[in-house]
Design an enzyme around this catalytic site. Structure first.
Site, PDB file in Angstrom:
ATOM      1  N   THR B  11       0.820  -1.213   0.000  1.00 46.86           N
ATOM      2  CA  THR B  11       0.000   0.000   0.000  1.00 46.86           C
ATOM      3  C   THR B  11       0.854   1.262   0.000  1.00 46.86           C
ATOM      4  OG1 THR B  11      -1.627  -1.234   1.270  1.00 46.86           O
ATOM      5  CG2 THR B  11      -1.881   1.156   1.210  1.00 46.86           C
ATOM      6  N   VAL B  12       1.790   1.359   0.938  1.00 50.76           N
ATOM      7  CA  VAL B  12       2.573   2.588   1.042  1.00 50.76           C
ATOM      8  C   VAL B  12       3.529   2.744  -0.143  1.00 50.76           C
ATOM      9  CG1 VAL B  12       4.174   3.938   2.463  1.00 50.76           C
ATOM     10  CG2 VAL B  12       2.375   2.588   3.556  1.00 50.76           C
ATOM     11  N   GLU B 123       8.855  10.585   9.321  1.00 51.76           N
ATOM     12  CA  GLU B 123       7.640  11.343   9.662  1.00 51.76           C
ATOM     13  C   GLU B 123       6.379  10.485   9.510  1.00 51.76           C
ATOM     14  OE1 GLU B 123       6.997  14.940  10.587  1.00 51.76           O
ATOM     15  OE2 GLU B 123       5.251  13.711  11.011  1.00 51.76           O
ATOM     16  N   VAL B 126       4.423   7.948  12.370  1.00 44.51           N
ATOM     17  CA  VAL B 126       3.436   8.356  13.381  1.00 44.51           C
ATOM     18  C   VAL B 126       2.429   9.288  12.719  1.00 44.51           C
ATOM     19  CG1 VAL B 126       3.053   9.517  15.589  1.00 44.51           C
ATOM     20  CG2 VAL B 126       5.150   8.213  15.225  1.00 44.51           C
ATOM     21  N   GLY B 128       0.565   8.931  10.079  1.00 43.84           N
ATOM     22  CA  GLY B 128       0.401   8.888   8.615  1.00 43.84           C
ATOM     23  C   GLY B 128       0.762  10.222   7.990  1.00 43.84           C
ATOM     24  N   LYS B 199       4.253   3.794  18.312  1.00 42.18           N
ATOM     25  CA  LYS B 199       4.247   5.214  17.978  1.00 42.18           C
ATOM     26  C   LYS B 199       4.566   6.075  19.197  1.00 42.18           C
ATOM     27  CE  LYS B 199       0.969   4.452  14.202  1.00 42.18           C
ATOM     28  NZ  LYS B 199      -0.470   4.355  13.901  1.00 42.18           N
ATOM     29  N   GLY B 297      -3.668   5.386   5.622  1.00 37.61           N
ATOM     30  CA  GLY B 297      -4.148   5.445   4.239  1.00 37.61           C
ATOM     31  C   GLY B 297      -2.984   5.574   3.284  1.00 37.61           C
TER      32      GLY B 297
END
Lengths: 397, 397
Positions: B11-12, B123, B126, B128, B199, B297
């Protein structure tokens, strides 16, 4: 040892000196060396803890090569502009909370800073101690920014909060804000939307990459706001907030303005009360993110200045993202922007329907309050021209 | 032209490739040159728009000197650690959203990055797409950070929101979250507090400047949460939220933990619903500031990675503020931390009063729900040892 100078010793200037002293350990740990205030420019010498550092001759700062960063806290444009320009010319970084100067001449000062290979930073000019400009320009750098809006002036938000909570009239709420020290004796810049207007100009400059001229940004404050509209809005599930708003238009243009809005109580911005500020940034990848906190005050604003001092000393001055083009083309009147509108008219639902077709009635008792469909400001004005309009505000979708 | 590689195409990883392509103009304007994905490391070749860029041999990336930044989106520790280490050794910047790797071995990888004069940025690990780590470390650099807390896991917040709104039981709300794609088939890391725990470790590392070992951070999730407590809390003006929390203790120590809390509905964090995240940072100068948005997301997380890629290319890699000491001393068990406590017991108000003295009763009907004064976790446990405790949670002041 890194040495800096402060111009001006008002609220923010004093705060900068305090933060540098009180958080010396944190600052040194992050900077790798201690930070020290070497000089403070004042107009009149005063006794106090900083007496030894004061000078009334800017040349002593300008010509002191050991001073690497100048923090300008004078405010306004004239002297602040002159000293900022000279400090940059002398190869010093400049940091400021001066929103008027940045909104009006930021472009020119940034260009000069780049030419001299130093930084001109102004995180504290919007939102006080709330990080907004750096997150917008750096953390969201991979987004196309489509909109920025927010509660940018704590004084007017405090007044609105009192009107909603206690049913106070505008003038009484303003007096209360003055008594608490939240509003100046001359509250014009706050309640007329000028302060929020300067901030939305800076946000629009950075978000869209083009200079926005403050004189082209319509600024409407809260002075004419009626308690009646506050109550009607609240019963219908809305809050009234003074918003600065900068929007990328569908045709590729951009616009910005300041005005009171109805906001659905489900929007987190609607719950922002008292002197708090909140800024929402909408990016095409990230969606909406919100930054929230106290938007003013000595230590918050000062700590943002000191963080910028640290940033100057650690980053390349040539970062392209902090800056914008002098090209002002593409700025359009916000009348082009379509939103729903709230109207309160002296007249009946029939009058409203004749002007706007189907509307959503919020209250009807001699006067009629209603919401239109999404229309442009031009249409809102034209279609309401035969109505006796008592109040008219945009609704934030 | 700046060339980068992506490790992994889940996904990422896919999102990073999309953001680089779709926002190419914005990125080029800010970076001063175009950014291009040159290689994508995959385990198995698949057809699709990125087929030409795929390789299954990490050495082709490692040895390609034209690749300046590697975006690691593999997740987990083993392969991700190995490739990150080798990329840094090869003098490439590395960017990641991998919270497990940063929480467990971030210190070591940051030290290696500094040694090689490159950056290791995370970054996106934590919140998104919500900017948090940069604002915390840079914009608030002039503060002593006293506390960080927040809703760090969107899945469990979605489940809690459904429980409050519709009166759903935990298991039903979880099934709904899975059906909507908000929760994994194996939801353990989300609902047991492990994801939020990683996180809060990263936030604590950066806020306090010392390594926090994840295994010393108590992590309690929402699986045991009862609908009954949700309702009692709500009637009393509180919401129940799963919070990660890192606090500087009065004696100079530090602690961190994850657990459900009662939060007053007046705290903006109480209104954070569905899959949204919010992080509050309390600095000694700035006060509390909150960062809010979608915490997960594809595109939000990916855009944060791409912003970090841009940051790597523009900043000095030696910035001291992104990093922390390996010194773990000073970490204390959160049992030391004093807060009010919520209890629900099988028993009467008399039982509650015998254990805790004066308490604030929230409900009494066979079972008794009440709030204690501010006490340590140790005292909460000790004083309740003779009670039949059905539920026990901290209250956020």
């Amino acid at each position: 040892m890194i040495q800096i100078a402060i111009l001006g010793l008002g609220t923010v200037g004093t705060g900068v000196a305090r933060v540098v002293a009180e958080n010396a350990r944190q600052i040194e740990r992050k900077l790798g060396e201690p930070l020290q205030v070497k000089s403070i420019l004042v107009r009149h010498f005063k006794d106090g803890p900083y007496r030894q550092l004061m000078t009334d001759d800017f040349r002593r700062i300008e010509e002191d090569e050991s001073i690497r960063v100048v923090v300008e806290t004078i405010g306004g444009v004239d002297a602040a502009y002159e000293y900022t320009r000279r400090a940059l010319e002398a190869g010093k970084h400049v940091v400021t909370a001066n929103k008027q100067l940045v909104a009006e001449r930021g472009f020119e000062l940034l260009a000069l800073a780049k030419k001299k290979n130093v930084s001109y930073l102004f995180e504290a000019s919007v939102g006080g101690g709330i990080p907004i400009l750096h997150p917008l320009t750096q953390c969201m750098a991979a987004n196309r920014i489509d909109e920025v809006y927010g509660i940018l002036n704590g004084t007017s938000n405090y007044i609105l909060t009192r009107m909603v909570r206690t049913g106070a009239f505008f003038t009484d709420a303003l007096r209360e804000a003055q008594a608490k020290g939240y509003a100046e004796a001359d509250p014009t810049a706050d309640v007329e939307g000028v302060d929020a207007g300067r901030k939305i100009c800076i946000l629009a400059d950075l978000a869209f990459g083009h200079q926005v001229e403050p004189e082209r940004v319509p600024m409407e404050g809260i002075r004419k706001l009626s308690l009646r509209d506050v109550r009607i809005a609240q019963r219908a599930g809305y809050r009234i907030k003074l918003l600065g708003r900068a929007v990328r238009l569908p045709g590729g243009g951009r616009t910005a303005y300041v005005a009171p809005h109805l906001i659905s109580e489900e929007n987190p911005v609607a719950s922002v009360e008292d002197v708090f500020n909140a800024v929402v940034v909408r990016g095409n990848a990230t969606g909406e993110v919100m930054f929230y906190g106290r938007g003013a005050g000595e230590l918050p604003t000062a700590s943002a200045c000191v963080a910028d001092v640290m940033e100057c000393l650690q980053s390349s001055a040539r970062r392209e993202e902090i800056g914008w083009s002098s090209e002002t083309d593409g700025f359009e009147d916000p009348a082009e922007l379509k939103t729903r509108y709230y109207f309160r008219i002296e007249g009946s639902l029939t009058d409203a329907a004749m002007a706007f077709g189907q509307v959503e009635v919020l209250s009807e008792d001699g006067e009629t309050a209603f919401l239109t469909d999404s229309i442009s400001g031009t249409d809102a004005l034209r279609q309401s021209s035969f109505l006796n309009v008592l109040a008219c505000m945009r609704v934030l979708a």
